[in-house]
Design a protein around this motif. Structure first.
Motif, PDB file in Angstrom:
ATOM      1  N   VAL A 113     -13.049   0.748  45.881  1.00  0.00           N
ATOM      2  CA  VAL A 113     -13.584  -0.612  45.616  1.00  0.00           C
ATOM      3  C   VAL A 113     -13.391  -0.871  43.927  1.00  0.00           C
ATOM      4  N   TYR A 114     -13.395  -0.072  43.044  1.00  0.00           N
ATOM      5  CA  TYR A 114     -13.223  -0.510  41.924  1.00  0.00           C
ATOM      6  C   TYR A 114     -12.457   0.309  41.080  1.00  0.00           C
ATOM      7  N   PHE A 115     -12.818   1.560  40.747  1.00  0.00           N
ATOM      8  CA  PHE A 115     -12.205   2.250  39.655  1.00  0.00           C
ATOM      9  C   PHE A 115     -10.813   2.651  39.602  1.00  0.00           C
ATOM     10  N   ALA A 116     -10.383   3.194  40.731  1.00  0.00           N
ATOM     11  CA  ALA A 116      -8.958   3.679  40.937  1.00  0.00           C
ATOM     12  C   ALA A 116      -8.087   2.448  40.734  1.00  0.00           C
ATOM     13  N   ARG A 117      -6.716   2.835  40.151  1.00  0.00           N
ATOM     14  CA  ARG A 117      -5.657   1.780  40.064  1.00  0.00           C
ATOM     15  C   ARG A 117      -5.196   1.496  41.366  1.00  0.00           C
ATOM     16  N   PRO A 118      -4.794   0.335  41.710  1.00  0.00           N
ATOM     17  CA  PRO A 118      -4.391  -0.110  42.943  1.00  0.00           C
ATOM     18  C   PRO A 118      -3.108   0.660  43.396  1.00  0.00           C
ATOM     19  N   ASP A 119      -2.111   1.049  42.364  1.00  0.00           N
ATOM     20  CA  ASP A 119      -1.138   1.942  42.715  1.00  0.00           C
ATOM     21  C   ASP A 119      -1.316   3.499  42.960  1.00  0.00           C
ATOM     22  N   SER A 120      -2.325   3.767  42.854  1.00  0.00           N
ATOM     23  CA  SER A 120      -2.796   5.242  43.046  1.00  0.00           C
ATOM     24  C   SER A 120      -3.175   5.503  44.556  1.00  0.00           C
ATOM     25  N   VAL A 121      -2.642   6.749  45.135  1.00  0.00           N
ATOM     26  CA  VAL A 121      -3.198   7.206  46.318  1.00  0.00           C
ATOM     27  C   VAL A 121      -4.239   8.242  46.281  1.00  0.00           C
ATOM     28  N   SER A 125      -9.976  -7.327  41.379  1.00  0.00           N
ATOM     29  CA  SER A 125      -9.934  -7.862  42.678  1.00  0.00           C
ATOM     30  C   SER A 125      -8.726  -8.781  43.120  1.00  0.00           C
ATOM     31  N   ARG A 126      -7.642  -8.716  42.489  1.00  0.00           N
ATOM     32  CA  ARG A 126      -6.426  -9.309  42.903  1.00  0.00           C
ATOM     33  C   ARG A 126      -5.994  -9.153  44.386  1.00  0.00           C
ATOM     34  N   VAL A 127      -5.804  -7.899  44.646  1.00  0.00           N
ATOM     35  CA  VAL A 127      -5.334  -7.409  45.734  1.00  0.00           C
ATOM     36  C   VAL A 127      -6.272  -8.058  47.132  1.00  0.00           C
ATOM     37  N   ALA A 128      -7.432  -7.972  47.250  1.00  0.00           N
ATOM     38  CA  ALA A 128      -8.421  -8.279  47.900  1.00  0.00           C
ATOM     39  C   ALA A 128      -8.467  -9.775  48.042  1.00  0.00           C
ATOM     40  N   ALA A 129      -8.479 -10.481  46.966  1.00  0.00           N
ATOM     41  CA  ALA A 129      -8.603 -11.720  46.896  1.00  0.00           C
ATOM     42  C   ALA A 129      -7.398 -12.481  47.421  1.00  0.00           C
ATOM     43  N   LEU A 130      -6.148 -11.986  47.266  1.00  0.00           N
ATOM     44  CA  LEU A 130      -5.009 -12.589  47.681  1.00  0.00           C
ATOM     45  C   LEU A 130      -4.844 -12.348  49.307  1.00  0.00           C
ATOM     46  N   GLU A 131      -5.471 -11.059  49.888  1.00  0.00           N
ATOM     47  CA  GLU A 131      -5.503 -11.300  51.270  1.00  0.00           C
ATOM     48  C   GLU A 131      -6.632 -11.858  51.677  1.00  0.00           C
ATOM     49  N   LEU A 132      -7.420 -12.101  51.147  1.00  0.00           N
ATOM     50  CA  LEU A 132      -8.665 -12.929  51.816  1.00  0.00           C
ATOM     51  C   LEU A 132      -8.304 -14.477  51.932  1.00  0.00           C
ATOM     52  N   ALA A 133      -7.442 -14.967  50.650  1.00  0.00           N
ATOM     53  CA  ALA A 133      -7.050 -16.358  50.711  1.00  0.00           C
ATOM     54  C   ALA A 133      -5.854 -16.473  51.717  1.00  0.00           C
ATOM     55  N   ASP A 185     -16.500  -8.855  45.468  1.00  0.00           N
ATOM     56  CA  ASP A 185     -16.147  -7.400  45.099  1.00  0.00           C
ATOM     57  C   ASP A 185     -17.446  -6.680  45.076  1.00  0.00           C
ATOM     58  N   SER A 186     -17.880  -6.253  43.672  1.00  0.00           N
ATOM     59  CA  SER A 186     -19.153  -5.627  43.569  1.00  0.00           C
ATOM     60  C   SER A 186     -20.136  -6.125  42.848  1.00  0.00           C
ATOM     61  N   ILE A 187     -21.176  -6.967  43.070  1.00  0.00           N
ATOM     62  CA  ILE A 187     -21.914  -7.515  42.190  1.00  0.00           C
ATOM     63  C   ILE A 187     -23.134  -6.451  41.672  1.00  0.00           C
ATOM     64  N   VAL A 188     -23.069  -5.934  40.670  1.00  0.00           N
ATOM     65  CA  VAL A 188     -23.808  -4.964  39.928  1.00  0.00           C
ATOM     66  C   VAL A 188     -25.153  -5.383  39.251  1.00  0.00           C
ATOM     67  N   ARG A 189     -24.684  -6.040  38.075  1.00  0.00           N
ATOM     68  CA  ARG A 189     -26.000  -6.475  37.532  1.00  0.00           C
ATOM     69  C   ARG A 189     -26.029  -7.859  37.432  1.00  0.00           C
ATOM     70  N   GLY A 190     -26.329  -8.702  36.436  1.00  0.00           N
ATOM     71  CA  GLY A 190     -26.423 -10.008  36.525  1.00  0.00           C
ATOM     72  C   GLY A 190     -25.972 -10.807  35.465  1.00  0.00           C
TER      73      GLY A 190
END
Length: 561
Positions: free
Chosen positions: A260-268, A310-318, A394-399
């Motif tokens: 969801v968040y921590f790892a880089r998108p180019d990692s497996v 969030s860029r990857v998921a946002a682009l796909e969502l759009a 993505d992940s709403i944690v605090r506010g």
């Protein structure tokens, strides 16, 4: 959350520190609080440099030049159960037995009983609040039991197997034995990631690398990446590679928050492309957003991500929704992740330093904002009579930080805004190495979706279902039976997590405790020995690298600059 790294070069005099420093910069996103490197020279002597700060600040050319030897261990850190004190920067070191250097990512849940054991039975001193130091001393004590002058791989496997019985929680670890080699192992559930790669040499031999993410291997010229399996230990020396599954019966459950968040998108990680999993999150979330748009007659003009996760998921969502995708926020890359920064006020101040909203993309539009995880602390302030609506994913944690980002969009002229999240609402503490606040501080704790929207200043919030989140990752590796989703469900894969432990963890993680322990700007701490020994001790061969030390002083200490 931390990043760990181990490197063994076939050349015992090779410049391991240079490569480790470069590799740690690729893991900087996993920790910006402190970093460290310990190398081992040809004679089994350790050379160390570590301090609070980022890789680029701690390791200048002189510091790297003093770290001699062809193998080493590196670490980038942000604190979870411990404090932000300089004394807890890793790697840690113990001189007995054999000389061990240790780096750890994760969190133990039975530290109280372990500390009692180390004190009453093993008679080993624990000098910090870090569970990483406890892991190191459990490992060292198990090796000590052999009573041998020199140990072998079988002794090391036995020691790690004992550790896996004694220690409960999440841990991905890299260790270095003086003059021997590098060891990596992972907890029986495989909650935290670590993998191995190698690099072929002209003489047929190989250099070996261990790292938290595969991107390090890609960028540093290593190939054949493979994950250390849950409950597995791997030992590499200049003459051999040995591996063994020491705890094969536990349920494999990697932390889904890595994807969801921590790892880089180019990692497996564990055979799953982080990039592809985030695309799938966007695809599945788009279905819910489309339904809401139809049912509630909501019009969205543009999708805008909050950089970078969030860029990857946002682009796909759009693309799924047939909506324009725009970059509406410009990121200052010289401000660290606000999620990692201690103190609510500091996080709030740094949001606007980190991001700048371009009014051209917001003005007069119904905006769908997609964010990685910079929506942070709980706010108790009242909203004004605003009519704007924001879309967030993505992940709403605090506010509090979410309110700041939402307000930035409003100030830039957003007409309406909706909020959506690729993850389900986070209502529970993370006990496995991610510094979530206590449940009462989580914006979704005890709140309905509508109440979450009101708390962060949005008109509508859409959360991904837990089923869709798991499906978005697991579809790329069906061999993973389940994931640790405890921050969403409150179900902890290791067991042993009760209210008393959660209360204890909340106290340790409080921002006030971190500020109390952290060095102030008026009294910066220089790099050097900050592990269990808390000082230089040349009689045991631990040499420190100090910025600003003269060439003469370095020579007197036996360090070649």
């Amino acid at each position: 959350m931390c990043g760990i790294l181990g490197l063994l070069l076939q050349n015992p005099d090779g410049p391991a520190a240079t490569e480790i420093c470069e590799a740690l910069s690729l893991l900087q996103h996993r920790g910006q609080d402190a970093c460290g490197i310990v190398t081992c020279g040809a004679k089994g002597r350790f050379y160390q440099c570590k301090a609070n700060g980022m890789v680029r600040d701690v390791f200048d050319a002189k510091a790297v030049a003093t770290l001699l030897g062809g193998m080493g261990v590196g670490h980038v850190r942000y604190p979870t159960a411990g404090s932000s004190a300089h004394s807890e920067a890793q790697p840690f070191y113990v001189n007995s037995p054999y000389g061990i250097v240790f780096a750890h990512n994760g969190n133990l849940i039975n530290t109280t009983s372990l500390k009692h054991f180390l004190d009453a039975d093993a008679h080993r001193h624990i000098n910090t609040d870090s569970d990483s130091e406890m892991l190191l001393n459990i490992f060292a004590n198990n090796l000590q039991k052999t009573g041998k002058f020199r140990i072998n791989e079988e002794d090391i496997f036995t020691a790690i197997q004992g550790l896996m019985v004694q220690c409960r929680g999440a841990y991905a670890c890299v260790a270095m034995l003086a003059g021997f080699g590098i060891i990596a192992f992972r907890d029986p559930n495989g909650i935290r990631p670590v993998g191995m790669a190698s690099r072929a040499l002209a003489d047929g031999k190989r250099d070996y690398l261990f790292a938290s993410e595969s991107v390090v291997a890609d960028a540093c010229g290593f190939a054949d990446w493979e994950d250390v399996q849950p409950g597995e230990a791997i030992i590499v020396t200049r003459n051999s590679l040995s591996r063994r599954r020491l705890a094969p019966d536990a349920t494999f459950a990697p932390d889904i928050f890595e994807y969801v968040y921590f790892a880089r998108p180019d990692s497996v990680l564990d055979g799953v492309s982080v990039y592809r999993s985030r695309m799938a999150m966007g695809q599945l979330l788009a279905e819910d957003v489309r339904r809401i748009m139809v049912e509630e007659q909501v019009r969205i003009d543009v999708v805008i991500p909050v950089p970078d996760t969030s860029r990857v998921a946002a682009l796909e969502l759009a693309q799924q929704l047939g909506l324009p995708y725009r970059e509406g926020f410009v990121k200052n890359r010289y401000v660290g992740r606000t999620f990692i920064m201690p103190g609510q006020q500091m996080r709030r101040q740094n949001v606007r330093r980190k991001l700048n909203a371009m009014a051209l993309e917001f003005s007069g539009k119904n905006v769908l904002l997609v964010d990685g995880k910079d929506m942070l602390t709980l706010s108790k302030q009242k909203k004004g009579n605003k009519t704007e609506r924001i879309c967030y994913k993505d992940s709403i944690v605090r506010g509090t930080t979410s309110k700041e980002i939402i307000q930035m969009a409003k100030d830039a002229g957003a007409k309406k805004v909706l909020v959506a999240s690729c993850a389900p609402p986070i209502r529970h503490s993370n006990v496995y190495g991610i510094d979530m606040p206590s449940p009462t501080e989580l914006v979704a704790h005890g709140r309905t979706t509508e109440e979450v929207a009101a708390a962060i200043g949005a008109d509508r919030v859409i959360f991904q279902t837990i089923e869709n989140l798991v499906a978005s990752v697991r579809q790329f590796n069906s061999a993973i039976p389940t994931f640790d989703c405890s921050v969403f469900t409150g179900e902890y894969i290791t067991g042993g997590v009760d209210d008393a432990y959660l209360a204890h963890l909340s106290r340790l993680r409080s921002d006030n405790a971190k500020r109390k322990e952290a060095p102030t700007e008026a009294a910066p701490v220089a790099p050097g020995c900050a592990g269990p020994l808390n000082g230089a001790d040349d009689t045991i061969g631990l040499y420190n690298s100090w910025k600003g030390t003269s060439e003469k002083e370095l020579a007197e200490r036996g360090v070649v600059a």
